[in-house]
Design a protein around this motif. Structure first.
Motif, PDB file in Angstrom:
ATOM      1  N   VAL A   2       0.830  -1.208   0.000  1.00  0.00           N
ATOM      2  CA  VAL A   2       0.000   0.000   0.000  1.00  0.00           C
ATOM      3  C   VAL A   2       0.862   1.255   0.000  1.00  0.00           C
ATOM      4  N   PHE A   3       1.880   1.295   0.869  1.00  0.00           N
ATOM      5  CA  PHE A   3       2.725   2.485   0.980  1.00  0.00           C
ATOM      6  C   PHE A   3       3.508   2.733  -0.305  1.00  0.00           C
ATOM      7  N   GLN A   4       3.969   1.662  -0.926  1.00  0.00           N
ATOM      8  CA  GLN A   4       4.704   1.831  -2.179  1.00  0.00           C
ATOM      9  C   GLN A   4       3.795   2.384  -3.269  1.00  0.00           C
ATOM     10  N   ALA A   5       2.550   1.917  -3.306  1.00  0.00           N
ATOM     11  CA  ALA A   5       1.586   2.430  -4.290  1.00  0.00           C
ATOM     12  C   ALA A   5       1.289   3.903  -4.020  1.00  0.00           C
ATOM     13  N   LEU A   6       1.180   4.294  -2.745  1.00  0.00           N
ATOM     14  CA  LEU A   6       0.950   5.692  -2.402  1.00  0.00           C
ATOM     15  C   LEU A   6       2.145   6.551  -2.808  1.00  0.00           C
ATOM     16  N   PHE A   7       3.346   6.035  -2.593  1.00  0.00           N
ATOM     17  CA  PHE A   7       4.570   6.766  -2.943  1.00  0.00           C
ATOM     18  C   PHE A   7       4.649   6.992  -4.452  1.00  0.00           C
TER      19      PHE A   7
ATOM     20  N   GLN B 127       4.497  12.826 -16.307  1.00  0.00           N
ATOM     21  CA  GLN B 127       3.095  13.192 -16.235  1.00  0.00           C
ATOM     22  C   GLN B 127       2.294  11.938 -15.917  1.00  0.00           C
ATOM     23  N   GLN B 128       1.542  11.964 -14.830  1.00  0.00           N
ATOM     24  CA  GLN B 128       0.795  10.794 -14.425  1.00  0.00           C
ATOM     25  C   GLN B 128      -0.557  11.198 -13.868  1.00  0.00           C
ATOM     26  N   THR B 129      -1.484  10.253 -13.877  1.00  0.00           N
ATOM     27  CA  THR B 129      -2.788  10.488 -13.294  1.00  0.00           C
ATOM     28  C   THR B 129      -2.686  10.298 -11.789  1.00  0.00           C
ATOM     29  N   ILE B 130      -3.095  11.302 -11.029  1.00  0.00           N
ATOM     30  CA  ILE B 130      -3.017  11.241  -9.580  1.00  0.00           C
ATOM     31  C   ILE B 130      -4.375  10.817  -9.028  1.00  0.00           C
ATOM     32  N   PHE B 131      -4.368   9.765  -8.212  1.00  0.00           N
ATOM     33  CA  PHE B 131      -5.586   9.277  -7.582  1.00  0.00           C
ATOM     34  C   PHE B 131      -5.578   9.665  -6.112  1.00  0.00           C
TER      35      PHE B 131
ATOM     36  N   ILE C  43      -6.340   4.554  -4.336  1.00  0.00           N
ATOM     37  CA  ILE C  43      -5.111   3.752  -4.344  1.00  0.00           C
ATOM     38  C   ILE C  43      -5.286   2.510  -3.483  1.00  0.00           C
ATOM     39  N   LEU C  44      -5.927   2.657  -2.328  1.00  0.00           N
ATOM     40  CA  LEU C  44      -6.186   1.508  -1.463  1.00  0.00           C
ATOM     41  C   LEU C  44      -7.058   0.487  -2.175  1.00  0.00           C
TER      42      LEU C  44
END
Length: 299
Positions: free
Chosen positions: A59-64, A106-110, A115-116
């Protein structure tokens, strides 16, 4: 006026009693479902520490990665091997990204809740509890949390059993006691809030944050950090989650510590940081509220 005052006090008591230790102790025998028995402290594990660690890292890596463009200050002090790891992970997950100026992508920010959901298959949020006069509770708002899943974390300042908590504990229903006497103060208001913010600033190393303080606000970086609002089960609501203690290992990636919603009160280096997670005892569907056991009883 006396009648209104009495109704107000009675309402406050009905909300507070589920977290008031003497009341809980006197009512345990009325509902054995509120207890969880374990053979000894060392076996108080529904899932392994390795599974807890794996979930948090995932989870933390995906948030990062989701917040990668805002991590520039942190990335400058990290070894090249770590920076390249995240660049590789980002390119794999978003192969069509366009490179922008200064090497940013450039990326889509969720939002963290999304993300969870993308990472674990469910999301959680606070809302009015289904228990009458219980205040807020925590619900599965999207997806399904399978049995054995880490569904939330209990945030707050970690106190050793010899450290003072008297003033923090006054009128505070959010202090969690671990099996070994370690306390976690999950109150996001008053003295508790001030103490946590102070410790959070104390332990920061340049741009590297050693813990997350956003659980004290409405804009949380770690969507799991709402475990203090999980209500205890009642006579007609059986527990679907239980508390599990977890000590953060020394190998925990330093760049991901910014998402840990716990910090030690003492400045002296402790052996390991204590965290408490809530683990699903069964599959929990969308729309269900989370309910925990009052106590873990060591038999």
């Amino acid at each position: 006026m006396p009648g209104c005052l009495w109704r107000d006090l009675w309402g406050r008591w009905r909300r507070y009693k589920y977290r008031f230790v003497p009341w809980i102790a006197l009512n345990l025998s009325h509902n054995p479902r509120t207890l969880r028995y374990v053979p000894e402290e060392s076996k108080d594990k529904v899932i392994s520490d390795e599974d807890v660690l794996g979930t948090l890292l995932k989870v933390f890596q995906a948030l990062f990665i989701n917040d990668f463009n805002k991590q520039s200050d942190i990335l400058t002090v990290l070894p090249e091997s770590i920076k390249s790891k995240y660049q590789d992970l980002l390119s794999i997950q978003h192969p069509g990204l366009k490179m922008l100026e200064y090497g940013h992508q450039q990326q889509t920010i969720f939002n963290p809740e999304e993300i969870l959901y993308q990472t674990l298959g469910f999301s959680i949020a606070r809302a009015a509890s289904s228990l009458v006069s219980a205040g807020k509770g925590v619900f599965i708002t999207k997806g399904l949390a399978p049995k054995g899943a880490v569904v939330s974390m209990y945030p707050g300042t970690v106190y050793m059993k010899y450290e003072p908590v008297f003033f923090q504990s006054i009128g505070n229903p959010f202090i969690f006691r671990c099996l070994d006497g370690v306390l976690i103060d999950g109150n996001d208001k008053g003295i508790s809030r001030i103490v946590y913010r102070s410790c959070n600033g104390r332990d920061q190393l340049g741009p590297l944050k050693m813990s997350d303080s956003t659980w004290l606000t409405s804009e949380m970086n770690n969507p799991l950090a709402i475990g203090q609002y999980v209500n205890n089960c009642s006579n007609d609501r059986s527990a679907n989650v239980c508390y599990q203690e977890f000590d953060v290992p020394e190998i925990f990636p330093i760049e991901l510590k910014q998402y840990l919603p716990n910090i030690t009160y003492s400045y002296e280096k402790q052996s390991l940081l204590r965290c408490v997670v809530l683990v699903a005892l069964r599959d929990i569907k969308q729309g269900e509220e989370l309910f925990s056991n009052y106590y873990t009883i060591v038999s």
